[in-house]
Design an enzyme around this catalytic site. Structure first.
Site, short mmCIF file in Angstrom:
data_model
loop_
_atom_site.label_atom_id
_atom_site.label_comp_id
_atom_site.label_asym_id
_atom_site.label_seq_id
_atom_site.Cartn_x
_atom_site.Cartn_y
_atom_site.Cartn_z
N HIS A 73 -52.04 41.81 5.46
CA HIS A 73 -52.85 42.06 6.66
C HIS A 73 -53.44 43.47 6.68
O HIS A 73 -54.32 43.76 7.50
CB HIS A 73 -52.01 41.85 7.92
N ASP A 125 -58.25 50.54 8.48
CA ASP A 125 -57.64 49.38 9.13
C ASP A 125 -57.95 48.15 8.30
O ASP A 125 -59.08 48.01 7.81
CB ASP A 125 -58.26 49.21 10.53
P1 ADQ Z 1 -52.73 45.86 14.11
O1 ADQ Z 1 -52.62 47.12 13.35
O2 ADQ Z 1 -51.71 45.66 15.16
O3 ADQ Z 1 -52.77 44.58 13.17
P2 ADQ Z 1 -55.30 44.91 15.37
O4 ADQ Z 1 -56.00 44.12 14.35
O5 ADQ Z 1 -56.20 45.74 16.21
O6 ADQ Z 1 -54.21 45.91 14.79
O7 ADQ Z 1 -54.55 43.88 16.31
C1 ADQ Z 1 -53.85 44.30 17.43
C2 ADQ Z 1 -53.71 43.15 18.44
O8 ADQ Z 1 -52.81 43.60 19.46
C3 ADQ Z 1 -55.02 42.81 19.13
O9 ADQ Z 1 -55.08 41.44 19.36
C4 ADQ Z 1 -54.94 43.60 20.44
O10 ADQ Z 1 -55.62 43.02 21.52
C5 ADQ Z 1 -53.46 43.63 20.71
N1 ADQ Z 1 -53.19 44.88 21.41
C6 ADQ Z 1 -53.37 46.12 20.93
N2 ADQ Z 1 -53.09 47.03 21.88
C7 ADQ Z 1 -52.74 46.35 22.97
C8 ADQ Z 1 -52.36 46.72 24.30
N3 ADQ Z 1 -52.35 47.98 24.69
N4 ADQ Z 1 -52.02 45.76 25.15
C9 ADQ Z 1 -52.08 44.47 24.77
N5 ADQ Z 1 -52.46 44.05 23.55
C10 ADQ Z 1 -52.78 44.98 22.68
C11 ADQ Z 1 -52.61 44.35 11.74
C12 ADQ Z 1 -53.55 45.17 10.84
C13 ADQ Z 1 -55.00 44.93 11.24
C14 ADQ Z 1 -55.32 43.44 11.21
C15 ADQ Z 1 -54.27 42.65 11.98
C16 ADQ Z 1 -54.45 41.14 11.78
O11 ADQ Z 1 -53.23 46.55 10.90
O12 ADQ Z 1 -55.88 45.63 10.39
O13 ADQ Z 1 -56.59 43.21 11.79
O14 ADQ Z 1 -52.95 42.97 11.55
O15 ADQ Z 1 -54.42 40.78 10.43
#
Ligand code: ADQ
Length: 442
Positions: free
Chosen positions: A157, A351
């Site tokens: 991921h 990311d």
């Molecule tokens: P993350 O590093 O966690 O994921 P991201 O892809 O942005 O990053 O996903 C985070 C998820 O958590 C989103 O659905 C977001 O809405 C939710 N989230 C974040 N902050 C939040 C908050 N304050 N309250 C509620 N919900 C919140 C890892 C990798 C990424 C990759 C994903 C999926 O680092 O690059 O896109 O996995 O493969």
């Protein structure tokens, strides 16, 4: 159809009526709904003394969950140590933040072997096995050594760095060799797949990584954003803004997300473009994450100080420019906040994909969409033609992009949003899971 075995460090938490919470659960929703699924992983519990290797089974939301506990030593060495203090920074290209200890690498391998032994008891020869993320890279090799002949895929991921950075990992070739056990190896972008393939080639390994960009369920998120209109939280937000524009950031509190640079970028906006003072509020929602890893605690202190300093400099008696909070917000409320925000500010230093950028796009009102300021080092950037792309290391560039976003005409915002919306809808979570499994099972 073959039964699906999902293996990830942790199994998802349950929310309300046996609904699965957590990013991976949302992404795999369709795959899970259409076939018999067993999800294997850590229970989230640390036990004192020896942990049982026999998985505990429970059923929820149509899925069988099989979990094992870890001892405190296993948790510290495998999870806090090698996974999150070595692999996470290294694979994001942040070599300076990575700390290597041989005993933690040994524990990482040991826990992967433990997961494989426990899972092997439950896996039938006809099952398809799909292993997820950097904590579990050697799992497949361990399972093969126990005799498993199953179709087995792996998805990373997070990003993968170019060979000269990966080379800094002690015993990195052993980790590379463990990829070879998988029939399909997926990464988020072609650049990441190319990096891993170069590492394979240099190590003389016959393995091939391919790109499978992950997405969200845009329809579902758009509906949540619409539903949020008129709710108490939305009304409170609206009233608190007193007609000001809203810039929104939503991230786990993680040093890969570029938060200090982003805060400085906002400060530069207020300094260099004073016409925005008192006209714009920046809300950063950043729930605490991995608080038992030292670097995350340091980051929190840095942001606490920075937020105080910025507000001290730019606040007025009736205006607080930066709102910074460490608590998570329910998904539906968040969707509504995205819809209200004139600017989505997503500036990770690196990311894998970044789903928040896609969620911001999905949540917009098509008639009055906001603008997205996006790091060019997020996997999501490659498909987001309409975003204002920035170098997240440069606060001044972030400030310029924010100024552009805040001044952009509605016509421009609509045109840019349409191309982004098409991209988000062309590459959903359902399509991601389907295409990976199709490749694995064909
Ligand atoms: P993350 O590093 O966690 O994921 P991201 O892809 O942005 O990053 O996903 C985070 C998820 O958590 C989103 O659905 C977001 O809405 C939710 N989230 C974040 N902050 C939040 C908050 N304050 N309250 C509620 N919900 C919140 C890892 C990798 C990424 C990759 C994903 C999926 O680092 O690059 O896109 O996995 O493969």
């Amino acid at each position: 159809m073959a039964r699906l075995i999902i293996v990830s460090n942790r199994v998802p938490a349950l929310r309300g009526k046996a609904q699965l919470a957590g990013g991976l659960a949302v992404a795999l929703k369709d795959a899970i709904a259409t076939r018999d699924t067993l999800w294997f992983g850590w229970s989230g519990k640390e036990v004192k003394g020896a942990a049982s290797e026999k998985p505990r089974l429970r059923h929820a939301g149509g899925v069988t969950f099989a979990t094992i506990d870890l001892t405190q030593d296993q948790y510290r060495g495998f999870y806090v140590g090698f996974s999150n203090t070595m692999l996470w920074p290294l694979l994001h290209g942040r070599v300076g933040q990575a700390v290597f200890h041989r005993n933690e690498l040994a524990m990482y391998n040991e826990v992967n072997a433990l997961y494989a032994r426990a899972a092997a008891e439950l896996i039938k020869p006809s099952d398809t096995v799909w292993v997820h993320d950097y904590q579990m890279i050697p799992f497949g090799q361990e399972l093969r050594e126990l005799g498993a002949k199953n179709r087995m895929g792996f998805f990373l991921h997070i990003p993968f760095p170019p060979p000269f950075l990966f080379d800094t990992l002690p015993q990195g070739n052993a980790l590379l060799r463990s990829f070879v056990s998988y029939d399909v190896i997926g990464l988020q972008t072609q650049d990441d797949a190319d990096n891993l393939n170069q590492c394979f080639a240099r190590a003389g390994l016959k393995a091939k990584a391919e790109a499978f960009p992950i997405g969200i369920d845009p329809e579902n998120f758009a509906q949540a954003a619409q539903r949020a209109e008129g709710t108490d939280d939305q009304t409170r937000l609206e009233e608190s803004l007193s007609g000001r524009a809203l810039i929104l950031g939503v991230d786990r509190l993680d040093y890969t997300k570029g938060l200090p640079e982003r805060f400085r970028g906002f400060a530069q906006l207020l300094k260099r473009y004073p016409e925005h003072c008192n006209k714009v509020t920046f809300l950063q929602i950043a729930p605490l994450s991995r608080a038992d890893v030292a670097q995350y605690r340091t980051l929190k202190r840095e942001l606490d100080t920075l937020a105080g300093r910025i507000n001290g400099e730019f606040a007025q008696f009736d205006y607080m420019p930066l709102r910074y909070m460490n608590t998570a917000i329910p998904r539906d409320t968040l969707a509504g906040f995205h819809r209200r925000a004139q600017v989505g500010l997503v500036t990770p230093l690196r990311d894998g994909m970044n789903l928040v950028a896609k969620e911001y796009v999905a949540a917009q009102d098509p008639e009055h969409p906001g603008a997205l300021v996006l790091s060019r080092f997020a996997g999501a950037a490659s498909a987001m033609q309409g975003a204002i792309l920035v170098n997240p290391f440069d606060p001044d560039e972030i400030a310029d992009a924010l100024d552009l976003a805040l001044r952009m005409s509605e016509q421009d915002r609509r045109a840019r949003w349409r191309t982004m919306d098409q991209a988000v809808r062309a590459s959903t979570a359902a399509i991601w899971a389907k295409s990976f499994l199709k490749r694995l099972e064909s």
